[in-house]
Structure formats: C-alpha cells, structure tokens
Design a protein around this motif. Structure first.
Motif, PDB file in Angstrom:
ATOM      1  N   LEU A 115       0.823  -1.204   0.000  1.00  0.00           N
ATOM      2  CA  LEU A 115       0.000   0.000   0.000  1.00  0.00           C
ATOM      3  C   LEU A 115       0.860   1.257   0.000  1.00  0.00           C
ATOM      4  O   LEU A 115       0.551   2.240  -0.681  1.00  0.00           O
ATOM      5  N   HIS A 116       1.964   1.232   0.752  1.00  0.00           N
ATOM      6  CA  HIS A 116       2.853   2.388   0.780  1.00  0.00           C
ATOM      7  C   HIS A 116       3.487   2.630  -0.587  1.00  0.00           C
ATOM      8  O   HIS A 116       3.568   3.776  -1.043  1.00  0.00           O
ATOM      9  N   GLN A 117       3.946   1.574  -1.229  1.00  0.00           N
ATOM     10  CA  GLN A 117       4.575   1.743  -2.537  1.00  0.00           C
ATOM     11  C   GLN A 117       3.570   2.200  -3.594  1.00  0.00           C
ATOM     12  O   GLN A 117       3.959   2.749  -4.631  1.00  0.00           O
ATOM     13  N   ASP A 118       2.303   1.997  -3.335  1.00  0.00           N
ATOM     14  CA  ASP A 118       1.284   2.424  -4.286  1.00  0.00           C
ATOM     15  C   ASP A 118       0.848   3.868  -4.047  1.00  0.00           C
ATOM     16  O   ASP A 118       0.460   4.559  -4.995  1.00  0.00           O
ATOM     17  N   LYS A 119       0.948   4.354  -2.794  1.00  0.00           N
ATOM     18  CA  LYS A 119       0.389   5.655  -2.467  1.00  0.00           C
ATOM     19  C   LYS A 119       1.435   6.730  -2.195  1.00  0.00           C
ATOM     20  O   LYS A 119       1.164   7.914  -2.409  1.00  0.00           O
ATOM     21  N   LEU A 120       2.606   6.350  -1.700  1.00  0.00           N
ATOM     22  CA  LEU A 120       3.588   7.353  -1.321  1.00  0.00           C
ATOM     23  C   LEU A 120       4.366   7.861  -2.530  1.00  0.00           C
ATOM     24  O   LEU A 120       4.417   7.221  -3.585  1.00  0.00           O
ATOM     25  N   ARG A 121       5.025   8.975  -2.349  1.00  0.00           N
ATOM     26  CA  ARG A 121       5.699   9.683  -3.446  1.00  0.00           C
ATOM     27  C   ARG A 121       6.750   8.828  -4.131  1.00  0.00           C
ATOM     28  O   ARG A 121       6.730   8.631  -5.335  1.00  0.00           O
ATOM     29  N   HIS A 122       7.685   8.300  -3.363  1.00  0.00           N
ATOM     30  CA  HIS A 122       8.736   7.454  -3.915  1.00  0.00           C
ATOM     31  C   HIS A 122       8.532   5.986  -3.538  1.00  0.00           C
ATOM     32  O   HIS A 122       9.485   5.207  -3.560  1.00  0.00           O
ATOM     33  N   GLY A 123       7.331   5.603  -3.185  1.00  0.00           N
ATOM     34  CA  GLY A 123       7.063   4.213  -2.862  1.00  0.00           C
ATOM     35  C   GLY A 123       7.232   3.859  -1.406  1.00  0.00           C
ATOM     36  O   GLY A 123       6.601   2.933  -0.925  1.00  0.00           O
ATOM     37  N   GLY A 124       8.078   4.596  -0.693  1.00  0.00           N
ATOM     38  CA  GLY A 124       8.256   4.289   0.720  1.00  0.00           C
ATOM     39  C   GLY A 124       9.114   3.063   0.953  1.00  0.00           C
ATOM     40  O   GLY A 124       9.330   2.236   0.057  1.00  0.00           O
ATOM     41  N   ILE A 125       9.605   2.954   2.160  1.00  0.00           N
ATOM     42  CA  ILE A 125      10.447   1.819   2.541  1.00  0.00           C
ATOM     43  C   ILE A 125      10.005   1.319   3.921  1.00  0.00           C
ATOM     44  O   ILE A 125       9.243   1.985   4.631  1.00  0.00           O
ATOM     45  N   VAL A 126      10.479   0.153   4.273  1.00  0.00           N
ATOM     46  CA  VAL A 126      10.248  -0.389   5.603  1.00  0.00           C
ATOM     47  C   VAL A 126      11.607  -0.605   6.267  1.00  0.00           C
ATOM     48  O   VAL A 126      12.523  -1.175   5.658  1.00  0.00           O
ATOM     49  N   ILE A 127      11.749  -0.101   7.497  1.00  0.00           N
ATOM     50  CA  ILE A 127      12.948  -0.307   8.299  1.00  0.00           C
ATOM     51  C   ILE A 127      12.665  -1.434   9.279  1.00  0.00           C
ATOM     52  O   ILE A 127      11.714  -1.352  10.068  1.00  0.00           O
ATOM     53  N   VAL A 128      13.437  -2.492   9.223  1.00  0.00           N
ATOM     54  CA  VAL A 128      13.280  -3.607  10.155  1.00  0.00           C
ATOM     55  C   VAL A 128      14.406  -3.543  11.181  1.00  0.00           C
ATOM     56  O   VAL A 128      15.570  -3.331  10.838  1.00  0.00           O
ATOM     57  N   HIS A 129      14.028  -3.696  12.429  1.00  0.00           N
ATOM     58  CA  HIS A 129      14.972  -3.619  13.543  1.00  0.00           C
ATOM     59  C   HIS A 129      14.992  -4.959  14.258  1.00  0.00           C
ATOM     60  O   HIS A 129      13.954  -5.432  14.734  1.00  0.00           O
ATOM     61  N   ASP A 130      16.160  -5.587  14.315  1.00  0.00           N
ATOM     62  CA  ASP A 130      16.315  -6.907  14.934  1.00  0.00           C
ATOM     63  C   ASP A 130      16.553  -6.734  16.428  1.00  0.00           C
ATOM     64  O   ASP A 130      17.610  -6.259  16.857  1.00  0.00           O
TER      65      ASP A 130
END
Length: 379
Positions: free
Chosen positions: A152-167
C-alpha cells in the motif's frame, strides 16, 4: 465474499493520495538552475537509492521495541527524499492492534495516526510519511501484514516508501541492527494481480529471496549528539586531590561491557525452536496445497470426461442425421477451484532462511569465542 479489514488498510487510511504534478503554466520567471533541478525533484523522477536514518529515530525505535517486549513494535517514518536519498528525520509509534478482525481497533489506529500527523503539521514539524518501521526477532520479518502494508505504501507514497526492520535479538547482544527494504517490481506486479499460482511465479521468476530488495542504509548523528557521546566515552577525571594520579583519570563515564564475550547459547535453543515451528508450518501449508491440487485434478478429470462423452454423443447424432446437442458451460457444471496461492509458502521459506542465517551467525561466533576461551585457559 467481502474482504475483512486489515492493519495495512488502517495504516493507509490517512496516507496522502498519490500526487500528480499539474501541468505548469508558461514560465514568467527565471528557470531553475541545473545544479538545483536534481535536488528539488518536483516530479519524483529520481529513484531512491539510499536511506539516511537520523540518530534520534534510531533511539526512538530501540526504545519502542524494548517497551513493546517483542515484535509488536511498529510505527511510521517521516522525512524527505533529496537527490535519491531518503532522509528519515522523525518517527512515531503506533498502538498495537490485537486482532485484524477487531474493527474498532483498526479504526482507532487510523484515528491516532491522522491525529499525530495533524499535530506534527500544526507545530511545523516534518509530517511527510516515507515508510514505516517494524521490530523483528532473529532476522525474520516475512509476514503477510508487512507485505500488505508495504504494498500500500509503494502504491500511495511519493517514492514508494520503505520499511525499516529492527532486529531486537541483535540489539540485545550489543549490535544494533537496522535494515531498509522495499518490495521488488516483479513481486509487486504479482501482488496487484493477486496471482501467486505456479505459472505466475515462473513468469515473474519469484522466489522467497526476490520478494524484497535491500536499500543501503546509513545512520547520521548531529554534532550535538556526537559531542554528547564523546563526553560519555572519554575518561572522567576525579576532582578530589586525595586520589592517586594513576586512578584519577582511569574512571570512565561508560563502564566497560563484557557482553561481547557472551557465547549466546540461550539464543541458539530459541532459534532452533523457531526453525522447527517454521518447518512445521511449511509442511502443513504444503499439505494443504497438495490436497487442493488433488481436488482440482479430480474436477478437471470429471470435466474432461464429460466433454469427451458429449463429443461422442454429438458424433453419433450427426451420423444418425440428428442435430448435435448444444455445448454447455463446463465451469458451471463442474466447480473447478482456482489454483491456490503460494504466497504463504514463499513467506514461510523466507522465515526459515532468516532463522537459519541467524543460527549460523550465532553458532559461528560462539565457536570462535569457545576456541579463544580454551586457548586462554590453556595459557
């Protein structure tokens, strides 16, 4: 059958709609210099090639992950894209939802998200959503909710957006782990078509390793934070004159940590349990897929037999000079199920791969420490 609301829909409820650049009027002012055209990037033509994470965001994510006590910590990232670099300057946590079927909880999260963005805008703080973050354990982040939200983010946000995963497990051992990902174009195309059949996976060349692509990430600390950390790590002189000079400057503000010497044997057993659970889930999923495949094969055999029988009857009637029987819709007579989706199997394989790599890293580091301890004991 109506689709049930999901957490991804709640996160996307208050996201801005995709903006299309309006047709500019005839310029009556001085043109933008060529050196500034890339930085401004009004039409979002420059793809994001790197991510810059502010030190404040790092501390907020770590704090939220510790308070959430598990992989339930998630929130939104705020920032700006400049010349191909996605600069993340702020973030805020989202309340944890217990079940995706709880409609009140989903609407509550959407209202909270909209209220936070409105408040940030009122105090003139960056309120542009550029993605979200998600806590994880033992390197595994392949889940349906993460895929849905990122799609959904990649479809709606300006540059697609990213996800930051924290271990969280890496941070507990003294190694803060932050990685940036986005869905690949091939996976996003299959997801939009809602087609993860065998033929679709072959056409898109999809495996669990091609679901997401990693983006280079670097962490930036401002001069004030760097100076503060420098004062903490520098020796702190004692003001008393009675203390010996040798000990007056040996006391550090940050005591030495011996956590790196820990063999981490407790995480190995947990890691093995996670691998076994993932393998059991994968075996169950494969069993369900095999059952559905057999059911589809049986229905297809019935349909083919009916078609062959009808052709024989029509040939016999034509030989007798009679009119052939009309052809009927086989799909209406025989309810042939659609080929099942293999998305869950791909995600489970990705989970198994992540757990295995985490186990490999922990066990290899533990073996080196054990050999070093054995050598020191022998000396």
């Amino acid at each position: 059958m109506a689709a049930t609301p999901s957490m991804a829909a709640a996160l996307a409820a208050s996201l801005p709609a995709p903006q299309t650049a309006p047709t500019p009027a005839a310029p009556t002012y001085e043109a933008i210099p060529a050196s500034m055209s890339k930085v401004i990037d009004i039409e979002a033509d420059i793809p994001v090639t790197s991510v810059q994470l502010d030190g404040l965001v790092v501390s907020k994510i770590i704090k939220h992950s510790r308070e959430a006590q598990g992989s339930n910590a998630h929130g939104l990232l705020l920032g700006l894209d400049i010349d191909g670099t996605l600069e993340i300057n702020n973030s805020f946590a989202l309340p944890h939802h217990f079940t995706d079927d709880d409609d009140k909880s989903i609407k509550g999260v959407a209202r909270y998200q909209a209220s936070m963005l409105r408040s940030l805008k009122e105090v003139q703080v960056d309120d542009s959503v550029v993605g979200f973050y998600q806590a994880m354990t033992l390197g595994s982040f392949y889940t349906q909710s993460l895929v849905e939200t990122q799609a959904l983010h990649q479809d709606k946000l300006r540059h697609g957006g990213i996800v930051i995963v924290h271990d969280i497990s890496q941070t507990a051992r003294g190694n803060a782990s932050f990685r940036a990902f986005r869905l690949t174009k091939a996976f996003l195309d299959a997801y939009k078509r809602n087609n993860f059949s065998t033929d679709s996976l072959i056409d898109h060349r999809l495996t669990f390793s091609s679901i997401v692509e990693e983006i280079p990430l670097r962490i930036r600390t401002n001069p004030l934070l760097s100076s503060f950390l420098e004062t903490l790590s520098a020796p702190a002189p004692m003001p008393s004159v009675d203390i010996k000079p040798t000990t007056a400057t040996s006391t550090a503000a940050i005591p030495p940590s011996f956590s790196v010497l820990n063999l981490g044997s407790g995480n190995i057993s947990r890691n093995m349990e996670q691998i076994v659970d993932a393998l059991d889930s994968y075996r169950t999923e494969e069993g369900n897929l095999a059952y559905l495949q057999r059911q589809i094969a049986r229905e297809k055999v019935k349909a083919e037999g009916y078609i062959a029988k009808r052709k024989e009857e029509n040939a016999s009637r034509v030989a007798q000079g009679l009119a052939p029987l009309p052809e009927e819709d086989v799909n209406r007579l025989f309810k042939i199920p659609a080929e099942p989706s293999r998305l869950e199997s791909m995600l489970l394989l990705g989970r198994i791969d992540a757990y295995s790599k985490s186990l490999e890293g922990t066990s290899s580091a533990g073996l080196v420490k054990m050999y070093a301890a054995k050598g020191s004991a022998g000396a």
